[in-house]
Design an enzyme around this catalytic site. Structure first.
Site, PDB file in Angstrom:
ATOM      1  N   TRP A 659       0.820  -1.231   0.000  1.00  0.00           N
ATOM      2  CA  TRP A 659       0.000   0.000   0.000  1.00  0.00           C
ATOM      3  C   TRP A 659       0.850   1.277   0.000  1.00  0.00           C
ATOM      4  O   TRP A 659       0.359   2.339  -0.318  1.00  0.00           O
ATOM      5  CB  TRP A 659      -0.976   0.011   1.206  1.00  0.00           C
ATOM      6  CG  TRP A 659      -1.958  -1.128   1.117  1.00  0.00           C
ATOM      7  CD1 TRP A 659      -2.259  -1.965   2.114  1.00  0.00           C
ATOM      8  CD2 TRP A 659      -2.733  -1.513  -0.003  1.00  0.00           C
ATOM      9  NE1 TRP A 659      -3.172  -2.889   1.709  1.00  0.00           N
ATOM     10  CE2 TRP A 659      -3.483  -2.624   0.380  1.00  0.00           C
ATOM     11  CE3 TRP A 659      -2.841  -1.066  -1.325  1.00  0.00           C
ATOM     12  CZ2 TRP A 659      -4.364  -3.290  -0.460  1.00  0.00           C
ATOM     13  CZ3 TRP A 659      -3.718  -1.733  -2.169  1.00  0.00           C
ATOM     14  CH2 TRP A 659      -4.459  -2.827  -1.748  1.00  0.00           C
ATOM     15  N   HIS A 750     -10.552 -12.237  -0.664  1.00  0.00           N
ATOM     16  CA  HIS A 750      -9.790 -13.259  -1.414  1.00  0.00           C
ATOM     17  C   HIS A 750      -9.254 -14.363  -0.496  1.00  0.00           C
ATOM     18  O   HIS A 750      -8.796 -15.381  -0.974  1.00  0.00           O
ATOM     19  CB  HIS A 750      -8.681 -12.589  -2.259  1.00  0.00           C
ATOM     20  CG  HIS A 750      -7.507 -12.133  -1.454  1.00  0.00           C
ATOM     21  ND1 HIS A 750      -6.307 -11.759  -2.032  1.00  0.00           N
ATOM     22  CD2 HIS A 750      -7.325 -11.941  -0.120  1.00  0.00           C
ATOM     23  CE1 HIS A 750      -5.449 -11.391  -1.074  1.00  0.00           C
ATOM     24  NE2 HIS A 750      -6.066 -11.484   0.080  1.00  0.00           N
ATOM     25  N   ASN A 797      -1.469 -18.362  -5.450  1.00  0.00           N
ATOM     26  CA  ASN A 797      -0.953 -18.166  -4.081  1.00  0.00           C
ATOM     27  C   ASN A 797      -2.047 -18.342  -3.048  1.00  0.00           C
ATOM     28  O   ASN A 797      -1.831 -18.904  -1.969  1.00  0.00           O
ATOM     29  CB  ASN A 797      -0.339 -16.768  -3.971  1.00  0.00           C
ATOM     30  CG  ASN A 797       0.497 -16.656  -2.714  1.00  0.00           C
ATOM     31  OD1 ASN A 797       1.189 -17.601  -2.354  1.00  0.00           O
ATOM     32  ND2 ASN A 797       0.414 -15.542  -2.039  1.00  0.00           N
TER      33      ASN A 797
HETATM   34  C1  LIG Z   1      -4.760 -10.550   3.760  1.00  0.00           C
HETATM   35  S1  LIG Z   1      -4.734  -9.519   5.205  1.00  0.00           S
HETATM   36  C2  LIG Z   1      -5.231  -7.935   4.551  1.00  0.00           C
HETATM   37  C3  LIG Z   1      -4.720  -6.818   5.395  1.00  0.00           C
HETATM   38  C4  LIG Z   1      -5.085  -5.454   4.898  1.00  0.00           C
HETATM   39  N1  LIG Z   1      -6.422  -5.228   4.690  1.00  0.00           N
HETATM   40  C5  LIG Z   1      -4.312  -5.171   3.651  1.00  0.00           C
HETATM   41  O1  LIG Z   1      -4.891  -5.163   2.564  1.00  0.00           O
HETATM   42  O2  LIG Z   1      -3.068  -4.922   3.751  1.00  0.00           O
HETATM   43  C6  LIG Z   1      -6.105 -10.027   6.124  1.00  0.00           C
HETATM   44  C7  LIG Z   1      -6.285  -9.329   7.422  1.00  0.00           C
HETATM   45  O3  LIG Z   1      -7.467  -9.709   8.006  1.00  0.00           O
HETATM   46  C8  LIG Z   1      -7.271  -9.937   9.397  1.00  0.00           C
HETATM   47  N2  LIG Z   1      -8.209 -10.941   9.854  1.00  0.00           N
HETATM   48  C9  LIG Z   1      -8.256 -12.204   9.502  1.00  0.00           C
HETATM   49  N3  LIG Z   1      -9.303 -12.833  10.131  1.00  0.00           N
HETATM   50  C10 LIG Z   1      -9.889 -11.879  10.881  1.00  0.00           C
HETATM   51  C11 LIG Z   1     -11.002 -11.884  11.741  1.00  0.00           C
HETATM   52  N4  LIG Z   1     -11.677 -13.005  11.909  1.00  0.00           N
HETATM   53  N5  LIG Z   1     -11.350 -10.744  12.338  1.00  0.00           N
HETATM   54  C12 LIG Z   1     -10.642  -9.590  12.149  1.00  0.00           C
HETATM   55  N6  LIG Z   1      -9.611  -9.558  11.339  1.00  0.00           N
HETATM   56  C13 LIG Z   1      -9.214 -10.676  10.717  1.00  0.00           C
HETATM   57  C14 LIG Z   1      -5.855 -10.411   9.453  1.00  0.00           C
HETATM   58  O4  LIG Z   1      -5.304 -10.208  10.740  1.00  0.00           O
HETATM   59  C15 LIG Z   1      -5.223  -9.561   8.431  1.00  0.00           C
HETATM   60  O5  LIG Z   1      -4.769  -8.386   8.998  1.00  0.00           O
END
Ligand SMILES: C[S@@+](CC[C@H](N)C(=O)[O-])C[C@H]1O[C@@H](n2cnc3c(N)ncnc32)[C@H](O)[C@@H]1O
Length: 840
Positions: A659, A750, A797
């Protein structure tokens, strides 16, 4: 009265056949004069006196002794001796004698004399009949011919051969014929009418239980009568039993003065008897009649009773019948009631059944209506869906077209850029040629100058003469690399970036210009200062070679190799100094660069690459390979990803880095200024939150993520307080979402399956107010999924690492619609990630 006779020696036979005798009566009268009683309360006992009298005749005994009269002056007794001769002795012992009673001073004087018999004499009956006016001596019964006997014991005169105790006229005749021929006898008691005729009661009993009777015996001759009267005078009647015992009975004998057996009397009695008989007969008749009447009455009564009984019976039967009838009726009623009840129940059941059936029918009808309605709705929905699909298709077609146009524009742009590049390269080549010529000239000049100075300073110290020229070139951005020239819709952005890069290049060139006057070590220091975080600039030749061999260094060192070759062609010996970072590598690969992809590359190398080793398995199994790669369960995806804090930080750095490169593009893709409160769900390191607050100065952003991620974010990524960035730890699948006007889901969907995506989007939809929105930021596949290559690599991936996949714009639109969102707008940024905005 009958007495037992012990001495029957004086008895005279009366009738042998019937053992009847006559016994002279031996009676005496004893008179005891009583003294004057002086002492009050004292009395003379009659019994005591009688006892004294008995003792006075002792050892002889009275046959009977009884008080005949008792006054204050005397007591008179009537005593009887066994026979006449004894009477004299008794009188001797008694007459003139006195009795001394105890307690009395006076003696009681006794006078005794033979009792005079009260028996009619001849004179009596003669004078009677002479004087009687109504008597006719010529007529039997009206002259002295009838003896009247009283007190005769019935039993003694009963016929022998019968067991009857009734006297018989024949026996009477037989007994009294002894005195003369009997003309007539009469025993009144035998005449059943006599009692009624005379008004007398003949049923008299003598002492001892024998019934006595009176009788009339009429002699034919006067002599018979006189003989009987004379014989019976002073006599008792004696009866000797078969056992030899004798009993005596005093009888009363008189002559008849009543013409009892005269013809007229007989006739009269006969008539009376007849009358009475008639009367009796009548009475009998009456009785009979009465009896009959009674019987008739009884019969009638009986009949009546029978009738009544019958009636009663009938009534009873009737009653029974009625009762039975009633019972029957009751039973019938009961049955009817039962039947009625049954019928009613059946009716009710029937009604219920009918109602049920009707209800069923109604339900069926309603179902039918519902089905029709649903069918109608479905057909409408289908039509709408069709319409929507067509619209979506049209939209997609439009998008495709736009994408195509965009691609064409991009291609055109690329062509132009390539042309521009070629032009720039040409210019650069020309410039380089010029530079080379300039350098040659300068070198020649320098050589000349050196020669000159050598010549001039010959003999003197000439250390500087050993300088062989700069060993390294100042880094230059010789060629804008494709990596750095992504096509965006906003040309100004890329342009400004280019200018920025050029500026850097220019600056670099300026710096290198300055460095020419510096010593080598000074130049090295200068370079080291500029690239203190870089990799290759300060490296030796071998380090540069290593850099060239590394994948990401290869493209970045291409221009230098070319330059080296060209120089080689020209025979220069500075080939070892030709490797250095391009501007792009400096920008993206150096760790300290604000746009550094260092951490991404590191994560790709150390983590993702390990998963990719099992790509084959992932494709076959359709699941992530975390377990195989790292030995941790991937049941909870983020538990696996965050298996240690170090891993979590690395992942967050990976997320953070992209980002810094293209975050602005996705956040500014739509004008989001209307959304004052934004919630970045899964906001991770807060990179997009920072972009939001920098682009939209009035908004507030809440970073929502798992609590431990929020903690690391605050500790490592946003250590300084930012008044418009807030934090919220939680689970977006389980916990309530904070209120917001816009929810950002960047690279979240995704990670998950379609179902989980819809679940999460639905939750977001619920949290949205009307007009609120959701901004989905994802890398989008072409609709036919034939590209872009980078997104295809990303989706692979996702396969090896997550439960999810990369999707097409249509797929995301479908997911959003499924959760309820409308007005979906897709913005292709022309870079890796694109924005989709939808509203409630
Ligand atoms: C693929 S990352 C995307 C992070 C961010 N939105 C980005 O685009 O850089 C997925 C994010 O969702 C959070 N996450 C996954 N499961 C979650 C949940 N059940 N509740 C809250 N956050 C969650 C993870 O900790 C992570 O930060």
């Amino acid at each position: 009265m009958t007495t037992i006779v012990h001495d029957a020696s004086e008895s005279v036979l009366l009738c042998r056949e019937y053992n009847l005798y006559m016994k002279p009566i031996a009676k005496m009268t004893i008179s005891v004069s009583l003294p004057q009683l002086k002492l009050p309360g004292k009395s003379i006992s009659n019994w005591e006196v009688m006892e004294r009298l008995k003792s006075m005749v002792h050892p002889e005994q009275f046959s009977s002794l009884r008080i005949s009269k008792s006054t204050m002056d005397y007591i008179r007794f009537e005593g009887e001796a066994e026979n006449k001769s004894a009477v004299k002795r008794f009188l001797t012992n008694l007459d003139g004698k006195s009795i001394k009673l105890s307690g009395f001073t006076d003696v009681l004087k006794v006078r005794a004399a033979e009792t005079k018999m009260d028996f009619p004499t001849r004179h009596d009956w003669d004078s009677f009949f002479r004087d009687a006016k109504d008597m006719n001596e010529t007529v039997p019964g009206e002259r002295p011919d009838t003896v009247h006997l009283e007190g005769l014991p019935c039993k003694w005169f009963a016929p022998k051969d019968t067991s009857s105790d009734k006297p018989s006229e024949d026996v009477l005749k037989c007994v009294f014929e002894k005195f003369g021929k009997i003309r007539n006898v009469d025993i009144p008691m035998l005449d059943p009418y006599r009692e009624e005729m005379t008004g007398k009661n003949f049923n008299t009993f003598s002492f001892g239980g024998h019934l006595n009777f009176e009788s009339y015996v009429q002699y034919e001759d006067h002599t018979g009568f006189v003989k009987a009267m004379s014989s019976l005078r002073g006599m008792k009647l004696l009866y000797k039993g078969e056992d030899g015992k004798a009993m005596a009975c005093g009888i009363k004998v008189s002559f008849d003065t009543t013409k009892h057996l005269s013809d007229s009397s007989l006739k009269k009695r006969h008539q009376e008897r007849l009358k009475l008989q008639e009367l009796e007969r009548q009475r009998e008749e009456q009785k009979r009649r009465e009896k009959e009447e009674e019987e008739r009455r009884r019969e009638e009564e009986r009949k009546q009773r029978e009738l009544e009984e019958e009636e009663k019976e009938k009534r009873r039967e009737e009653k029974l019948r009625k009762r039975e009838q009633k019972l029957k009726e009751r039973e019938e009623k009961k049955n009817q009631k039962k039947v009625k009840k049954q019928q009613e129940e059946e009716q009710k059941k029937l009604h219920q059944k009918i109602a049920m059936e009707e209800r069923k029918l109604l339900l069926v009808q309603r179902n039918l209506q519902s089905i029709r309605l649903i069918a109608e709705l479905l057909s409408r929905a289908k039509a709408m869906r069709q319409q929507q699909l067509e619209q979506e298709k049209a939209e997609l077609a439009r998008l495709h077209k736009e994408a195509e146009i965009q691609r064409q524009q991009e291609a055109e742009l690329r062509r132009k850029q390539e042309a521009e590049l070629r032009r720039v390269e040409g210019e650069k080549a020309r410039a380089l040629e010029l530079q080379r010529k300039e350098r040659e000239l300068r070198d020649r000049l320098l050589e000349n100058l050196l020669k000159k100075s050598t010549n001039q300073e010959a003999g003197s110290n000439g250390e500087d003469q050993k300088w062989e020229g700069p060993s390294t070139e100042p880094p230059q951005m010789e060629e804008p690399n494709r990596i750095g020239t992504t096509v965006t819709r906003d040309h100004h952005q890329s342009k400004s970036r280019k200018e920025e890069e050029r500026g850097t290049s220019r600056e670099w060139n300026r710096g290198s210009g300055r460095s020419r006057t510096r010593s080598r070590s000074g130049q090295r220091r200068s370079r080291n200062r500029r690239y203190r975080n870089g990799h290759s600039q300060s490296r030796s030749g071998s380090g540069q070679r290593r850099s060239r061999r590394s994948g990401h260094g290869r493209s970045l060192s291409r221009s230098r190799s070319r330059r080296r070759h060209s120089r080689d062609r020209r025979g220069h010996r500075r080939s070892g100094r030709s490797h250095s970072n391009t501007e792009m590598s400096t920008m993206f690969l150096t760790k300290s660069s604000p746009r550094s992809l260092y951490h991404s590359i590191e994560y790709y190398s150390n983590t993702i690459y390990l998963c990719w080793r099992y790509l084959n398995d992932a494709v076959r199994e359709g699941t992530n390979q975390y377990e195989k790669a790292f030995g941790v369960s991937s049941k909870d995806l983020f538990e696996a990803l965050y298996r240690s804090e170090e891993e979590m930080v690395k992942f967050m750095q990976l997320m953070n880095s992209i980002w810094n490169v293209c975050g602005r593009d996705v956040i500014s893709a739509f004008n989001l200024s209307q959304f004052r409160s934004i919630c970045d769900l899964g906001g991770c390191s807060g990179a997009l939150a920072k972009q939001c607050v920098s682009i939209y100065p009035t908004c507030k952003v809440t970073i929502f993520d798992l609590p431990k991620v929020i903690r690391v974010c605050r500790d490592h990524f946003l250590p300084e307080e930012h008044e418009r960035i807030l934090f919220h730890g939680g689970d977006f699948f389980k916990d309530n979402l904070p209120e917001a006007d816009l929810y950002i889901l960047a690279r979240i969907l995704h990670d998950w399956t379609d179902d989980r995506c819809i679940e999460l989007l639905s939750k977001v939809y619920q949290a949205c107010k009307p007009g609120s929105g959701v901004l989905v930021i994802e890398s989008l596949l072409y609709e036919d999924k034939s590209g872009p290559l980078s997104t295809q690599l990303y989706t692979l991936n996702m396969l090896v690492q997550t439960e999810g996949q990369e999707r097409t714009a249509f797929q995301y639109t479908h997911l959003l619609n499924s959760a309820g969102f409308r007005d979906t707008n897709i913005h292709m940024t022309g870079k890796l990630y694109h924005s989709i905005l939808a509203r409630k």
